[in-house]
Design an enzyme around this catalytic site. Sequence first.
Site, PDB file in Angstrom:
ATOM      1  CD  GLU A 160      -6.007 -11.585  -5.860  1.00 41.73           C
ATOM      2  OE1 GLU A 160      -6.980 -11.811  -5.320  1.00 41.73           O
ATOM      3  OE2 GLU A 160      -4.853 -11.019  -5.459  1.00 41.73           O
ATOM      4  CB  ILE A 200      -0.150 -12.783   1.072  1.00 44.12           C
ATOM      5  CG1 ILE A 200      -0.432 -13.907   0.361  1.00 44.12           C
ATOM      6  CG2 ILE A 200       1.510 -12.353   0.958  1.00 44.12           C
ATOM      7  CD1 ILE A 200      -0.875 -13.829  -1.033  1.00 44.12           C
ATOM      8  NE  ARG A 201       4.229  -8.338   3.068  1.00 43.63           N
ATOM      9  CZ  ARG A 201       4.277  -7.183   2.404  1.00 43.63           C
ATOM     10  NH1 ARG A 201       4.463  -6.299   3.347  1.00 43.63           N
ATOM     11  NH2 ARG A 201       4.073  -6.949   1.258  1.00 43.63           N
ATOM     12  CB  CYS A 210      -4.415  -7.790   0.286  1.00 44.67           C
ATOM     13  SG  CYS A 210      -3.471  -8.042   1.564  1.00 44.67           S
ATOM     14  CB  SER A 216      -1.052  -0.083   1.230  1.00 42.85           C
ATOM     15  OG  SER A 216      -0.236  -0.168   2.439  1.00 42.85           O
ATOM     16  CG  HIS A 276      -4.140 -11.850  -2.127  1.00 43.18           C
ATOM     17  ND1 HIS A 276      -3.660 -10.872  -2.974  1.00 43.18           N
ATOM     18  CD2 HIS A 276      -3.517 -11.629  -1.057  1.00 43.18           C
ATOM     19  CE1 HIS A 276      -2.971 -10.062  -2.415  1.00 43.18           C
ATOM     20  NE2 HIS A 276      -2.957 -10.053  -1.215  1.00 43.18           N
ATOM     21  NE  ARG A 321       0.577  -1.101   5.732  1.00 45.13           N
ATOM     22  CZ  ARG A 321       2.437  -0.679   5.671  1.00 45.13           C
ATOM     23  NH1 ARG A 321       2.685   0.119   6.634  1.00 45.13           N
ATOM     24  NH2 ARG A 321       2.879  -1.361   4.679  1.00 45.13           N
TER      25      ARG A 321
HETATM   26  N1  GLN Z   1       1.054  -5.536   3.978  1.00 51.16           N
HETATM   27  C1  GLN Z   1       0.805  -4.931   2.613  1.00 51.16           C
HETATM   28  C2  GLN Z   1       0.689  -3.663   2.565  1.00 51.16           C
HETATM   29  O1  GLN Z   1       0.471  -2.943   3.950  1.00 51.16           O
HETATM   30  C3  GLN Z   1      -0.524  -5.798   2.163  1.00 51.16           C
HETATM   31  C4  GLN Z   1      -0.173  -7.061   1.740  1.00 51.16           C
HETATM   32  C5  GLN Z   1      -0.975  -7.317   0.356  1.00 51.16           C
HETATM   33  O2  GLN Z   1      -1.605  -6.806  -0.498  1.00 51.16           O
HETATM   34  N2  GLN Z   1      -0.760  -8.890   0.308  1.00 51.16           N
HETATM   35  O3  GLN Z   1       0.262  -3.006   1.728  1.00 51.16           O
END
Ligand code: GLN
Length: 197
Positions: A173, A134-135, A79, A49, A171, A108
């Site tokens: 996708e 994912i994170r 995300c 982001s 996600h 986040r």
């Molecule tokens: N941790 C990411 C962020 O802060 C987002 C991770 C993702 O889009 N898979 O933007």
Amino acid sequence: MLPIGVLCLQGDFREHIATLHSLGIETVAVRKPSQLKQISGLVIPGGESTVIDKLSKIYEIREPLIKLIKDGFPVFGTCAGLIMLAEKLLDGTPTQQTFGGLDITVQRNAFGSQVDSFESEVSFKGESVSAAFIRAPIVAEVGPSVEVLSKLEDGRIVAVRQGNLLGISFHPEVTGETKVHEYFVEMCKTANFKTTN
Ligand code: GLN
């Protein structure tokens, strides 16, 4: 229907384009403000982001997109895209900004680092969808006009809708899942938004 735009500044935009194509939907790879017209909605992909924030300023997409969001344009953020749609952000960098629009607070990296990524089945509007985290961020607070579409078993919110804005932590996708995209396509059809800029 008009094509759906996918914001192609950074992140896994190719997977979103492939998912929409698998549903028979045409897409526009949006990198310039002039491409924010003749589209029925926009997908903001996952990625990072802070980078999407910076590039949206450099490419002068930030201001026109914020205006469109205020006017009711359908936007689907996954995300990092969810982070970009949040009005309030926890654990952002000191200069990080979002586009806003969703009356939510997003935290986040709420599940830890990349190695803590996981796949799970999530109930979305009563249907089971396969989701990769994912994170991923979490929706920490929602305002009164926000509809919660998915929660994890521990109650944490991972999908929300407010008007024409849809945001999810995960996600679909990357797992071959199409149901959330189908839902967004229906939102775009119903909104029938005319971009004029
Ligand atoms: N941790 C990411 C962020 O802060 C987002 C991770 C993702 O889009 N898979 O933007």
